[in-house]
Design an enzyme around this catalytic site. Sequence first.
Site, PDB file in Angstrom:
ATOM      1  N   HIS A 164      -7.781   6.422   9.749  1.00  0.00           N
ATOM      2  CA  HIS A 164      -6.344   5.833   9.024  1.00  0.00           C
ATOM      3  C   HIS A 164      -7.017   4.795   7.850  1.00  0.00           C
ATOM      4  O   HIS A 164      -7.016   3.659   7.964  1.00  0.00           O
ATOM      5  CB  HIS A 164      -5.796   4.621  10.162  1.00  0.00           C
ATOM      6  CG  HIS A 164      -4.593   3.985   9.861  1.00  0.00           C
ATOM      7  ND1 HIS A 164      -3.647   3.706  10.556  1.00  0.00           N
ATOM      8  CD2 HIS A 164      -3.932   4.151   8.713  1.00  0.00           C
ATOM      9  CE1 HIS A 164      -2.553   3.334  10.029  1.00  0.00           C
ATOM     10  NE2 HIS A 164      -2.646   3.634   8.814  1.00  0.00           N
ATOM     11  N   GLN A 169      -5.575   3.602  18.088  1.00  0.00           N
ATOM     12  CA  GLN A 169      -6.666   3.476  17.135  1.00  0.00           C
ATOM     13  C   GLN A 169      -7.503   2.341  17.367  1.00  0.00           C
ATOM     14  O   GLN A 169      -7.112   1.264  17.770  1.00  0.00           O
ATOM     15  CB  GLN A 169      -5.923   3.249  15.681  1.00  0.00           C
ATOM     16  CG  GLN A 169      -5.144   4.338  15.509  1.00  0.00           C
ATOM     17  CD  GLN A 169      -4.611   4.321  14.054  1.00  0.00           C
ATOM     18  OE1 GLN A 169      -4.169   5.146  13.538  1.00  0.00           O
ATOM     19  NE2 GLN A 169      -4.396   3.050  13.547  1.00  0.00           N
ATOM     20  N   ASN A 215       0.937  -1.352   0.252  1.00  0.00           N
ATOM     21  CA  ASN A 215       0.121   0.082  -0.035  1.00  0.00           C
ATOM     22  C   ASN A 215       0.929   1.324   0.068  1.00  0.00           C
ATOM     23  O   ASN A 215       0.394   2.224   0.450  1.00  0.00           O
ATOM     24  CB  ASN A 215      -1.086   0.127   1.081  1.00  0.00           C
ATOM     25  CG  ASN A 215      -0.365  -0.264   2.569  1.00  0.00           C
ATOM     26  OD1 ASN A 215       0.808   0.054   2.455  1.00  0.00           O
ATOM     27  ND2 ASN A 215      -1.103  -0.543   3.269  1.00  0.00           N
ATOM     28  N   ARG A 247       3.090   7.191  11.346  1.00  0.00           N
ATOM     29  CA  ARG A 247       2.412   6.834  12.541  1.00  0.00           C
ATOM     30  C   ARG A 247       2.559   8.241  13.613  1.00  0.00           C
ATOM     31  O   ARG A 247       3.344   8.982  13.518  1.00  0.00           O
ATOM     32  CB  ARG A 247       3.467   5.910  13.385  1.00  0.00           C
ATOM     33  CG  ARG A 247       3.301   4.430  12.780  1.00  0.00           C
ATOM     34  CD  ARG A 247       1.853   3.789  12.761  1.00  0.00           C
ATOM     35  NE  ARG A 247       2.027   2.263  12.298  1.00  0.00           N
ATOM     36  CZ  ARG A 247       1.601   2.053  10.759  1.00  0.00           C
ATOM     37  NH1 ARG A 247       1.100   3.347  10.107  1.00  0.00           N
ATOM     38  NH2 ARG A 247       1.624   0.990  10.508  1.00  0.00           N
TER      39      ARG A 247
HETATM   40  P1  NAD Z   1      10.235   1.735   3.732  1.00  0.00           P
HETATM   41  O1  NAD Z   1      10.586   0.515   4.561  1.00  0.00           O
HETATM   42  O2  NAD Z   1      10.348   1.480   2.451  1.00  0.00           O
HETATM   43  O3  NAD Z   1      11.012   3.034   4.227  1.00  0.00           O
HETATM   44  C1  NAD Z   1      11.244   3.430   5.395  1.00  0.00           C
HETATM   45  C2  NAD Z   1      12.385   4.366   5.262  1.00  0.00           C
HETATM   46  O4  NAD Z   1      12.518   5.139   6.531  1.00  0.00           O
HETATM   47  C3  NAD Z   1      13.711   3.724   5.002  1.00  0.00           C
HETATM   48  O5  NAD Z   1      14.315   4.327   3.725  1.00  0.00           O
HETATM   49  C4  NAD Z   1      14.511   4.035   6.112  1.00  0.00           C
HETATM   50  O6  NAD Z   1      15.984   4.091   5.814  1.00  0.00           O
HETATM   51  C5  NAD Z   1      14.003   5.461   6.800  1.00  0.00           C
HETATM   52  N1  NAD Z   1      14.382   5.398   8.138  1.00  0.00           N
HETATM   53  C6  NAD Z   1      14.025   4.525   9.258  1.00  0.00           C
HETATM   54  N2  NAD Z   1      14.478   5.384  10.454  1.00  0.00           N
HETATM   55  C7  NAD Z   1      14.842   6.433   9.949  1.00  0.00           C
HETATM   56  C8  NAD Z   1      15.431   7.516  10.728  1.00  0.00           C
HETATM   57  N3  NAD Z   1      15.539   7.548  12.205  1.00  0.00           N
HETATM   58  N4  NAD Z   1      15.230   8.701  10.071  1.00  0.00           N
HETATM   59  C9  NAD Z   1      15.416   8.833   8.992  1.00  0.00           C
HETATM   60  N5  NAD Z   1      14.874   7.806   8.033  1.00  0.00           N
HETATM   61  C10 NAD Z   1      14.592   6.621   8.817  1.00  0.00           C
HETATM   62  O7  NAD Z   1       8.759   1.762   4.318  1.00  0.00           O
HETATM   63  P2  NAD Z   1       7.422   2.523   3.403  1.00  0.00           P
HETATM   64  O8  NAD Z   1       6.912   1.556   2.748  1.00  0.00           O
HETATM   65  O9  NAD Z   1       8.135   3.748   2.918  1.00  0.00           O
HETATM   66  O10 NAD Z   1       6.756   2.833   4.887  1.00  0.00           O
HETATM   67  C11 NAD Z   1       7.020   3.567   5.814  1.00  0.00           C
HETATM   68  C12 NAD Z   1       6.114   3.780   6.838  1.00  0.00           C
HETATM   69  O11 NAD Z   1       4.976   4.446   6.601  1.00  0.00           O
HETATM   70  C13 NAD Z   1       5.766   2.399   7.552  1.00  0.00           C
HETATM   71  O12 NAD Z   1       6.633   2.124   8.570  1.00  0.00           O
HETATM   72  C14 NAD Z   1       4.364   2.725   8.348  1.00  0.00           C
HETATM   73  O13 NAD Z   1       4.773   3.214   9.615  1.00  0.00           O
HETATM   74  C15 NAD Z   1       3.938   3.979   7.568  1.00  0.00           C
HETATM   75  N6  NAD Z   1       2.811   3.481   6.654  1.00  0.00           N
HETATM   76  C16 NAD Z   1       1.691   3.993   6.553  1.00  0.00           C
HETATM   77  C17 NAD Z   1       0.441   3.621   6.033  1.00  0.00           C
HETATM   78  C18 NAD Z   1      -0.902   4.239   6.315  1.00  0.00           C
HETATM   79  O14 NAD Z   1      -1.988   3.464   5.743  1.00  0.00           O
HETATM   80  N7  NAD Z   1      -0.993   5.383   6.641  1.00  0.00           N
HETATM   81  C19 NAD Z   1       0.393   2.391   5.396  1.00  0.00           C
HETATM   82  C20 NAD Z   1       1.649   1.959   4.895  1.00  0.00           C
HETATM   83  C21 NAD Z   1       2.862   2.418   5.803  1.00  0.00           C
END
Ligand code: NAD
Length: 394
Positions: free
Chosen positions: A333, A314, A147, A285
Amino acid sequence: MAKIVCVLYPDPVDGFPPKYARDGIPAVTGYPDGQTTPTPEAVDFTPGELLGSVSGELGLRTFLEERGHTLVVTSDKEGPDSELERELADADVVISQPFWPAYLSKARIAKAPNLKLAITAGIGSDHVDLDAAIERGMTVAEVTYSNSISVAEHAVMQILALVRNYLPSHQWARDGGWNIADCVANAYDLEGMNVGVIAAGRIGVAVLRRLAPFDVKLHYTDKRRLPRETEEELGLTYHPDARALARAVDVVSIHCPLHPETEGLFDEKLIGEMKRGSYIINTARAQIVDQDAVTAALKSGQLAGYAGDVWYPQPPPADHPWRTAPHNGMTPHVSGTTPSAQARYAAGTREILEDYLAQRPIRDEYLIVDGGSLAGTGATSYTAGTGTAPGVSA
Ligand code: NAD
């Protein structure tokens, strides 16, 4: 035979199945990094159907029951008398969606001696105490990329909605008014603004790519720098940390996972250092920002707007301050659970279950915890071992 407990959000108030607005969804077979969308042996649902609510069952019942496994589906997840907590006692697998998270705290994991696998039907496994999962030797897996584009679209929509003052203007129209001055006094063009993402992972990069045609100045920070070609292609300014980025931009969109490094990142101090009238969009989050600091900044005008779709807990209480704060564009959400996303993460959940039940390896990209440590995507995107579990209620 395995017992699988699946925690899903409640059905629509008007009943299930809903009347659908469209007759289908586009077929998407691959992700931008070349990975294929999920490849289960089969699915028992029609893509486009509501799968994420209790009666949708993620399309898993026939598959599991034909093979002799037990599937329990519930939305009752809070407190010691909840169905989740009762069923945990002999559960082998728990499936949960971040939109209606089954918080798997250390205490709950202790109450589930057979629990070997926690699947996030979606992305973001902070609702599981990863340290406790590591200690137990459990596997935690999510449907990586399922997603990410859905969320990126929602974030871009909310950036535009805030900056252009869409929601208040729509309200004037609904209320029978034509108050143009009221609508536009706080509406701006995005063109020329500085827009930055916190984390340029799958979602963050998709947001940058979608914003590039708006002729904005793009910024990012991440623990890992993007390839030089990507920076040049999109004209990106890299910042070594969130503070440097937040001070340089007009709009911040947050896309890092919640883990000990990112919890409380946007606190009163950092928000106070941003330009007056900045916008924050948070579809990552809720606990990455300080809830009260955001509310206070909206009231004082330090923030011109805050939007996103993530809350804590949530579902949030009826009196949660973000429901009524000025200049907020919050939704429940929902960004990652469109029917398009559901079709992918339901198929991905089935793929993970097929592999797990046949004792085959799970796709490495799907792994967060495995074999007693962070693994796969978990090893690159999360941190553990600090003894804290920011997203997990006790
Ligand atoms: P991903 O794993 O592709 O990307 C996460 C990125 O965060 C990575 O590039 C990592 O290096 C970076 N990162 C981690 N810790 C960090 C820090 N301290 N400082 C800077 N960068 C940091 O994941 P994604 O698919 O892009 O998803 C990211 C987040 O989005 C998920 O973990 C989830 O919490 C959230 N999400 C929300 C929904 C929603 O419905 N709202 C859906 C999917 C994901």
